[in-house]
Design a protein around this motif. Structure first.
Motif, PDB file in Angstrom:
ATOM      1  N   SER A 155       1.052  -1.351   0.114  1.00  0.00           N
ATOM      2  CA  SER A 155      -0.201   0.248  -0.319  1.00  0.00           C
ATOM      3  C   SER A 155       1.114   1.082  -0.156  1.00  0.00           C
ATOM      4  CB  SER A 155      -1.322  -0.022   1.080  1.00  0.00           C
ATOM      5  OG  SER A 155      -1.734   1.308   1.238  1.00  0.00           O
ATOM      6  N   THR A 213       0.485  -5.384   8.439  1.00  0.00           N
ATOM      7  CA  THR A 213      -0.846  -4.411   7.567  1.00  0.00           C
ATOM      8  C   THR A 213      -0.898  -4.018   6.028  1.00  0.00           C
ATOM      9  OG1 THR A 213      -0.444  -3.015   9.157  1.00  0.00           O
ATOM     10  CG2 THR A 213      -1.515  -4.779  10.231  1.00  0.00           C
ATOM     11  N   ARG A 254      -4.143  -6.988   5.975  1.00  0.00           N
ATOM     12  CA  ARG A 254      -4.724  -6.224   5.744  1.00  0.00           C
ATOM     13  C   ARG A 254      -6.325  -5.907   5.915  1.00  0.00           C
ATOM     14  NH1 ARG A 254      -2.900  -1.347   3.119  1.00  0.00           N
ATOM     15  NH2 ARG A 254      -4.788  -1.793   1.741  1.00  0.00           N
TER      16      ARG A 254
END
Length: 489
Positions: free
Chosen positions: A9, A61, A178
């Protein structure tokens, strides 16, 4: 050693490398970063064995997926030339069902080009069945583009195929952590308050504390417990304390008998990992011995939504009583259910140094202190982080920071290098923070609450020698605070 592509991300990019390194430390495996640019959507790393990938997929994450890297190049010609020399790597998958996926990073690939691109890999001579749903193996082509602000159809068409780099490999799996930010979303939590930490940031902080089963982690400013939910999720036992027990308990409704923090812990299935949450002023702690806490993780109050307080009276007020106060009805005031002890503001620069000294005393050797330090960006310097003998700051590059423009929250991670406990902190207002001496530098977090209220106006030195914002704001600071310089003076 094999190479792997991490699809990450683009949120919180300054947190990603410390987070990955912390996971490798928890599970004791080496990780080497191959990519020159560590902050792109794709990151190439080197690991000794594939089983280490599963630790990253389970806990990171920010991780979208992991792919074993087979070939790469700045053009498809370079990629195909390299792949042609290593076709033997496909042998274990030659008879299995498969599919090819083309993904653009910072770009959505034009659909009409996808089929031609996939068919250019026909030389791999895979013999298994093409299966778009649930294949035995998925091969991935990544086209890595420079970021571009324009998102029009015309812009998309004009840049299609003008990637910076292209990669090919076998997908190992998708990030399983996630979903934690969603499952622990504050809005859906059984109990939360106006100071509750964003769930995703809570997990990024938690990773730095190296949580694992059997460890004990403490939050001395526990509030509504946001930090503890994250570390307890990874198996650690947790303990919290706060000067205001109302934050811990919350409002009881109907037949509720559990404090608010435990109601949320029960919601996440981690109530059995909460040793207790206690009400006391950390500067007058009942703890009598050091060297038994594996990590301290906290988000100290700094005055934006709640100000830090400690037992006592404001400057110029009446001194605290030495004896309990007897009410006319014959009861002692401190035994009433609605009793709140007198308190005074706790200057953030004092609190920060006290926190590091507390960690020096409480932590086991090698234990970590993790906390957010809010600072005014234009005033921040490296020396703002307190220097305490036996504590070392761990930092990657410029550090992890949430930047809000004029100010930011810096994630500080420190490790106890001392082998002894040392003396417990005294929690006195530190002489080295005496602003009346007109120090050359006041730390970026000094007087943060007033600076925030004043719109971060430049500091001025008044006639009394005290530093204050250029605009008039309420006088709420405890006098006398800045941080140590590099020599610890």
């Amino acid at each position: 050693m094999p190479l792997y592509i991490l699809r990450l991300s683009l949120d919180h990019t300054s947190f990603r490398i410390p987070s990955l390194l912390s996971i490798s430390q928890v599970f004791n495996f080496p990780i080497r970063f191959v990519s020159q640019d560590l902050y792109r959507g794709l990151l190439v790393i080197e690991l000794e064995k594939e089983e280490d990938v599963n630790h990253l997929l389970e806990r990171e994450t920010l991780l979208l997926s992991v792919t074993e890297l087979y070939a790469q190049g700045s053009t498809y010609e370079e990629l195909h030339a390299e792949m042609s020399q290593h076709l033997d790597i496909l042998q274990p998958y030659r008879q299995k069902s498969f599919k090819f996926t083309l993904e653009g990073v910072n770009h959505r690939v034009i659909e009409s080009r996808i089929r031609d691109t996939v068919e250019s890999f026909a030389y791999t001579a895979l013999e298994g069945k093409i299966q778009m749903k649930n294949p035995d193996v998925e091969f991935v082509i990544y086209e890595d583009y420079q970021w571009q602000a324009a998102h029009t159809v015309q812009a998309r068409v004009s840049r299609d195929g003008n990637f910076k780099h292209v990669y090919f490999g076998r997908r190992i799996g998708f990030g399983r952590a996630r979903t934690l930010a969603t499952s622990h979303d504050v809005k859906n939590r059984a109990y939360y308050g106006n100071t509750s930490m964003d769930s995703h940031m809570g997990f990024l902080m938690a990773g730095q504390a190296l949580p694992a089963p059997g460890k004990l982690i403490y939050d001395p400013f526990v509030g509504t417990g946001s930090m503890l939910y994250a570390v307890a999720h990874w198996g650690a036992y947790v303990l919290g304390s706060d000067i205001d027990g109302r934050q811990i308990r919350g409002k009881m409704k109907g037949k509720e008998v559990k404090p608010g923090i435990l109601r949320a812990a029960e919601q996440y299935g981690i109530e059995d990992r909460f040793i207790d949450c206690l009400t006391y002023d950390v500067t007058r702690s009942p703890i009598r011995t050091g060297g038994w806490v594996d990590a301290i993780i906290t988000d100290p109050p700094y005055g934006v939504r709640a100000g830090a307080k400690r037992t006592g009276r404001k400057e110029g007020g009446k001194p605290l009583r030495e004896e309990p106060y007897l009410l006319p009805d014959g009861t002692y005031s401190h035994k009433r259910e609605d009793y709140l002890p007198p308190s005074r503001p706790y200057e953030l620069a004092n609190l920060t140094l006290d926190l590091v000294q507390l960690a020096r005393w409480l932590l086991v050797p090698g234990g970590r202190l993790v906390f957010f330090l809010p600072t005014v960006n234009e005033d921040y310097q490296e020396v703002d982080v307190p220097v305490v003998e036996g504590m070392k700051e761990l930092k990657i590059g410029q550090g992890s920071i949430q930047d809000f423009g004029k100010w930011g929250r810096r994630l500080i991670t420190m490790e106890k290098t001392a082998l002894d406990d040392g003396p417990p902190p005294t929690f006195e207002d530190h002489d080295e923070f005496d602003i009346k001496n007109q120090p050359e530098h006041l730390p970026g977090h000094f007087g943060f609450r007033d600076r925030y209220a004043a719109g971060f106006a430049p500091r001025t030195i008044g006639d009394s020698g005290s530093a204050s914002p250029a605009v008039e704001t309420p006088a709420i600071l405890v006098p006398g605070v800045t941080t140590r310089n590099e020599q610890g003076k």
